[in-house]
Design an enzyme around this catalytic site. Structure first.
Site, mmCIF file in Angstrom:
data_model
loop_
_atom_site.group_PDB
_atom_site.id
_atom_site.type_symbol
_atom_site.label_atom_id
_atom_site.label_comp_id
_atom_site.label_asym_id
_atom_site.label_seq_id
_atom_site.Cartn_x
_atom_site.Cartn_y
_atom_site.Cartn_z
ATOM 1 N N TYR B 138 45.141 -8.595 25.347
ATOM 2 C CA TYR B 138 45.764 -9.545 24.442
ATOM 3 C C TYR B 138 46.848 -8.823 23.651
ATOM 4 O O TYR B 138 46.588 -7.800 23.024
ATOM 5 C CB TYR B 138 44.735 -10.152 23.482
ATOM 6 C CG TYR B 138 45.320 -11.339 22.751
ATOM 7 C CD1 TYR B 138 45.105 -12.625 23.224
ATOM 8 C CD2 TYR B 138 46.140 -11.165 21.654
ATOM 9 C CE1 TYR B 138 45.683 -13.714 22.595
ATOM 10 C CE2 TYR B 138 46.736 -12.242 21.025
ATOM 11 C CZ TYR B 138 46.502 -13.522 21.498
ATOM 12 O OH TYR B 138 47.088 -14.601 20.884
ATOM 13 N N ASN B 222 45.189 -12.415 15.896
ATOM 14 C CA ASN B 222 44.959 -13.006 14.574
ATOM 15 C C ASN B 222 43.500 -13.478 14.433
ATOM 16 O O ASN B 222 42.661 -13.183 15.283
ATOM 17 C CB ASN B 222 45.951 -14.151 14.318
ATOM 18 C CG ASN B 222 45.769 -15.298 15.306
ATOM 19 O OD1 ASN B 222 44.732 -15.417 15.961
ATOM 20 N ND2 ASN B 222 46.775 -16.137 15.423
ATOM 21 N N GLN B 267 51.050 3.965 6.380
ATOM 22 C CA GLN B 267 49.871 3.127 6.563
ATOM 23 C C GLN B 267 50.021 1.841 5.767
ATOM 24 O O GLN B 267 49.755 0.739 6.257
ATOM 25 C CB GLN B 267 48.616 3.874 6.092
ATOM 26 C CG GLN B 267 47.333 3.271 6.569
ATOM 27 C CD GLN B 267 47.307 3.166 8.069
ATOM 28 O OE1 GLN B 267 47.223 2.076 8.601
ATOM 29 N NE2 GLN B 267 47.422 4.269 8.772
ATOM 30 N N HIS B 270 51.852 -1.476 6.927
ATOM 31 C CA HIS B 270 51.301 -2.360 7.964
ATOM 32 C C HIS B 270 50.930 -3.727 7.408
ATOM 33 O O HIS B 270 51.118 -4.750 8.064
ATOM 34 C CB HIS B 270 50.040 -1.752 8.565
ATOM 35 C CG HIS B 270 50.307 -0.859 9.739
ATOM 36 N ND1 HIS B 270 50.848 -1.328 10.898
ATOM 37 C CD2 HIS B 270 50.104 0.465 9.935
ATOM 38 C CE1 HIS B 270 50.967 -0.323 11.766
ATOM 39 N NE2 HIS B 270 50.528 0.777 11.195
ATOM 40 N N GLU B 335 39.691 5.839 9.720
ATOM 41 C CA GLU B 335 40.351 5.618 11.006
ATOM 42 C C GLU B 335 41.312 6.773 11.306
ATOM 43 O O GLU B 335 41.249 7.380 12.368
ATOM 44 C CB GLU B 335 41.115 4.285 10.929
ATOM 45 C CG GLU B 335 41.812 3.897 12.209
ATOM 46 C CD GLU B 335 42.755 2.715 12.017
ATOM 47 O OE1 GLU B 335 43.039 2.362 10.840
ATOM 48 O OE2 GLU B 335 43.222 2.166 13.023
ATOM 49 N N HIS B 336 42.200 7.058 10.361
ATOM 50 C CA HIS B 336 43.133 8.190 10.499
ATOM 51 C C HIS B 336 42.836 9.199 9.403
ATOM 52 O O HIS B 336 42.834 8.835 8.223
ATOM 53 C CB HIS B 336 44.583 7.732 10.309
ATOM 54 C CG HIS B 336 45.012 6.630 11.227
ATOM 55 N ND1 HIS B 336 45.016 5.313 10.840
ATOM 56 C CD2 HIS B 336 45.445 6.656 12.511
ATOM 57 C CE1 HIS B 336 45.451 4.563 11.844
ATOM 58 N NE2 HIS B 336 45.716 5.349 12.879
ATOM 59 N N ASP B 369 50.633 7.586 16.289
ATOM 60 C CA ASP B 369 50.716 6.146 16.528
ATOM 61 C C ASP B 369 51.535 5.833 17.772
ATOM 62 O O ASP B 369 51.310 4.823 18.438
ATOM 63 C CB ASP B 369 51.378 5.446 15.332
ATOM 64 C CG ASP B 369 50.437 5.324 14.146
ATOM 65 O OD1 ASP B 369 49.226 5.475 14.336
ATOM 66 O OD2 ASP B 369 50.928 5.073 13.029
ATOM 67 N N GLU B 423 0.275 -0.526 29.757
ATOM 68 C CA GLU B 423 1.096 -1.591 29.160
ATOM 69 C C GLU B 423 0.682 -2.975 29.653
ATOM 70 O O GLU B 423 1.312 -3.979 29.298
ATOM 71 C CB GLU B 423 2.576 -1.346 29.455
ATOM 72 C CG GLU B 423 3.130 -0.102 28.761
ATOM 73 C CD GLU B 423 4.638 0.070 28.939
ATOM 74 O OE1 GLU B 423 5.239 -0.680 29.733
ATOM 75 O OE2 GLU B 423 5.205 0.966 28.274
ATOM 76 N N HIS B 428 3.702 -3.761 38.263
ATOM 77 C CA HIS B 428 4.422 -2.487 38.214
ATOM 78 C C HIS B 428 3.537 -1.375 38.790
ATOM 79 O O HIS B 428 3.977 -0.551 39.591
ATOM 80 C CB HIS B 428 4.794 -2.125 36.774
ATOM 81 C CG HIS B 428 5.960 -2.887 36.223
ATOM 82 N ND1 HIS B 428 5.913 -4.222 35.942
ATOM 83 C CD2 HIS B 428 7.225 -2.481 35.892
ATOM 84 C CE1 HIS B 428 7.095 -4.617 35.449
ATOM 85 N NE2 HIS B 428 7.902 -3.572 35.407
#
Lengths: 439, 439
Positions: B138, B222, B267, B270, B335-336, B369, B423, B428
């Site tokens: 996207y 968005n 930053q 943005h 993040e950074h 970036d 079990e 099994h």
């Protein structure tokens, strides 16, 4: 007792349509559960221990009612005692399974070590791999309490290097499952708390006065637990929300049909929604497997579940040949794929999507479920198209490392500035340009 | 223009509390968006192309209205023409960035090759790594269309070996972004469709008459796109839903304060919700950075956004020393993370959690970036505690491989049967026991 297992033929005109409707599974979302869970989580977030204590006393019917959260902590001595109290054969089996699971996951860890490299101008680039600090492992209580799940969820975390592994397990009516506690002792769980449900998920995600918040929550649970995990996802990591378990057996007709029938049973006995499908090019062999199903079913303790599963969601599918079987297997992307055939590798090479592949007739899924070594937490409902077995990597994360040299900043800075201006991000461009040597 | 950037001191009594409230960010869920998205997805699932066509004509105000989905496909020739039409410097920068991103991600791919090993009894265990078949990328349309995002999302998929990479990008009012199309040409996108919003996410997840369903959807969008991705998660894989972008600068006071101020701007420009924080042990240096901020801000084209971001969510933090700065950085899990200091490695060694680390004063985030090579899609909002940068591994999955020998089935079968009986899963146990040689 009469299993009505559907039979399909890949040459039928409506085969694709029938296969698709057989595979279709959509987890229903229950509005009552959703709103109950939202309320419980909000309450745990707001009131911490007090809320967890109240919900646990009420929902788990704790005899007498616990007076404080301290009552829910199980100390290391009690875990060790549970292990020591197991029958010797069971303890040895648990230890053997643990050892093999650990060995396989150590191999996984070796694969992911990170890397670093230096470019001619001195710029260093790399990727660091580090463990999570603290994880929560949810273990269901009551009848569906599986010690093997404790091993499969906790050992990869421990191998990854996670320092704190907090296991939560509800004890309805105050009853503890000794084998689950023994598994926790073996698997390296660092703290066991006998709480469960959405309140336990909330406590792990938000933290309380007595429980530090974790970074990730893994492990199976009921609809409340699954809904709670979905809601806290993002604040913490979670594993996949598992759908019903599935087995797909590709057989060339050379395996004892009793073995194949029992392998289908071993999936079907889990749950009425579990799915067991056989693909085989040999019609006569399919009839023999069907006969084995009818013969063996009455002897199974969980025959009602098996019958419901096989009748509702099972299928015996006649295919043109093993090549077509592999194509259909790729479309199904099964959680468990058995290739019960001579020279299974030739067919395995054609498989692109499967959670775990069991090759050759001695590789029954049940061996993998308990003790081969690879994880039994696997992607269900066709998610093997894009996801992986639970592993050490689920308890690690990567960080990029970038150390640009002064010389590197000259070439990279011009490229970055050009693109940043193109995107209208002038501070990005200026930040790169400030590092350019005046000339 | 007067930035009021808050100043904190780690020795203040209420420091932890103020830091926590500064970091707190909860994405609001908007019920109107949720219900609109649910309805669009259901419609696309039910009516396929017809629904996608209607929504696209309406929401993107396609001039004249497209008559069929074919109108939304952009052929390879048009992509190549977009690339050829770029100014030479821009084309060269895009190609240089692409080459470096590819080189780094090739290293990532080399790390994850899978493994196989044979045990003494002939049992073979392993892990296979395979690419996803088909992914959707996207790309936002309009003003926030970033060609660098096309490179960062598509190249790892291509390096992983994904055969079909389908990019969707809305074209509001029918306007195409040439640089985005050029990036698609460079990055190896195999199909570009000019649709967007929840309808594009639905088309990719469910498939339509003209669009095959994908296995995973990545890329920013968005609130409608994010809500749609959350809803189709499970049917397909998705990447993380990103929160506001963040930078944390650790500085020992030896970097030109203009550089640090501009890094904070890069930053902050943005988004008003973006977060830029400086940690430094030197009070006098912090004052110099603040002076640089005031000096440089008026010259920035995006000064309103920068001012809102720095005033609302930014901070200059005086710490005791660089060791404490590293501890705070681990709690923030940014993040950074820039470590703008002499001998940055000594501090980097103390960092456990960060999306990407930029070491040394020449490593500005803006270089990363665009063109250092590592991915710029990074975990936000403290999720670096448990998640990783977007990478080749996001377009691969693992399958376990288990081939048990006849001898192996004897030892493993006894262990599995013991645990399965424990079990209560008798099928099994029987499935394992059938493989035991009669003796």
């Amino acid at each position: 007792m009469a299993v009505q297992i559907r039979k399909l033929d890949s040459t039928d005109a409506d085969f694709q349509q029938r296969l698709s409707s057989l595979l279709a599974f959509e987890a229903a979302t229950d509005d009552a559960i959703e709103s109950a869970v939202a309320q419980i989580l909000a309450d745990v977030k707001a009131r911490g221990d007090a809320a967890v204590l109240e919900y646990t006393n009420r929902f788990d019917r704790i005899p007498g009612g616990a007076a404080s959260m301290a009552a829910f902590d199980i100390g290391q001595e009690e875990l060790d005692a549970a292990l020591a109290a197991l029958p010797q054969a069971q303890r040895a089996a648990l230890q053997a399974a643990s050892d093999r699971i650990r060995a396989f996951h150590e191999r996984q860890k070796q694969e992911l070590k990170g890397f670093t490299y230096t470019e001619p101008d001195g710029t260093v680039l790399g990727q660091r791999v580090t463990p999570l600090d603290r994880v929560g492992i949810y273990v269901p209580g009551g009848k569906a309490a599986y010690p093997s799940s404790v091993l499969m969820n906790a050992i990869p975390a421990q191998v990854a290097g996670v320092k704190e592994i907090v296991m939560v397990v509800p004890t309805p009516d105050g009853i503890k499952n000794r084998m689950v506690l023994a598994a926790a002792a073996i698997a390296g769980v660092t703290r066991v708390i006998t709480i469960g449900g959405a309140q336990a998920v909330g406590a792990l995600a938000y933290g309380t006065e007595t429980i530090a918040p974790v970074d990730k929550i893994v492990g199976p649970g009921n609809a409340y637990v699954a809904a709670a995990k979905r809601r806290v996802f993002g604040l913490v990591g979670i594993d996949m929300i598992a759908g019903p378990s599935e087995i797909l057996v590709l057989c060339d007709g050379t395996t004892d049909p009793d073995w194949v029938a029992m392998d289908l049973f071993s999936q079907a006995e889990h749950d009425e929604l579990a799915q067991a499908i056989l693909l085989c090019p040999n019609e006569e062999y399919i009839a023999r497997v069907e006969a084995s199903i009818h013969k063996l079913l009455p002897g199974m303790p969980r025959k009602e579940t098996i019958e419901a599963s096989l009748s509702g969601r099972g299928a015996l599918v006649k295919v043109r040949d093993m090549i077509e079987a592999c194509e259909i297997a790729n479309a199904i992307a099964a959680e468990h794929l058995e290739i019960s055939a001579e020279n299974p590798q030739q067919w395995a090479d054609k498989i692109r999507h499967a959670g775990a592949m069991f090759l050759g007739r001695f590789s029954s899924e049940s061996l993998g479920d308990y003790c081969c070594g690879p994880n039994h937490v696997l992607p269900t409902s066709r998610t093997a198209r894009f996801s992986s077995p639970l592993g050490v990597y689920d308890f690690q994360k990567r960080s990029s490392v970038i150390q640009v040299s002064e010389a590197g900043a000259q070439t990279l800075g011009r490229v970055a500035a050009e693109l940043a201006y193109g995107e209208g991000l002038q501070a990005h461009a200026r930040s790169a340009e400030l590092r350019l040597t005046k000339s």
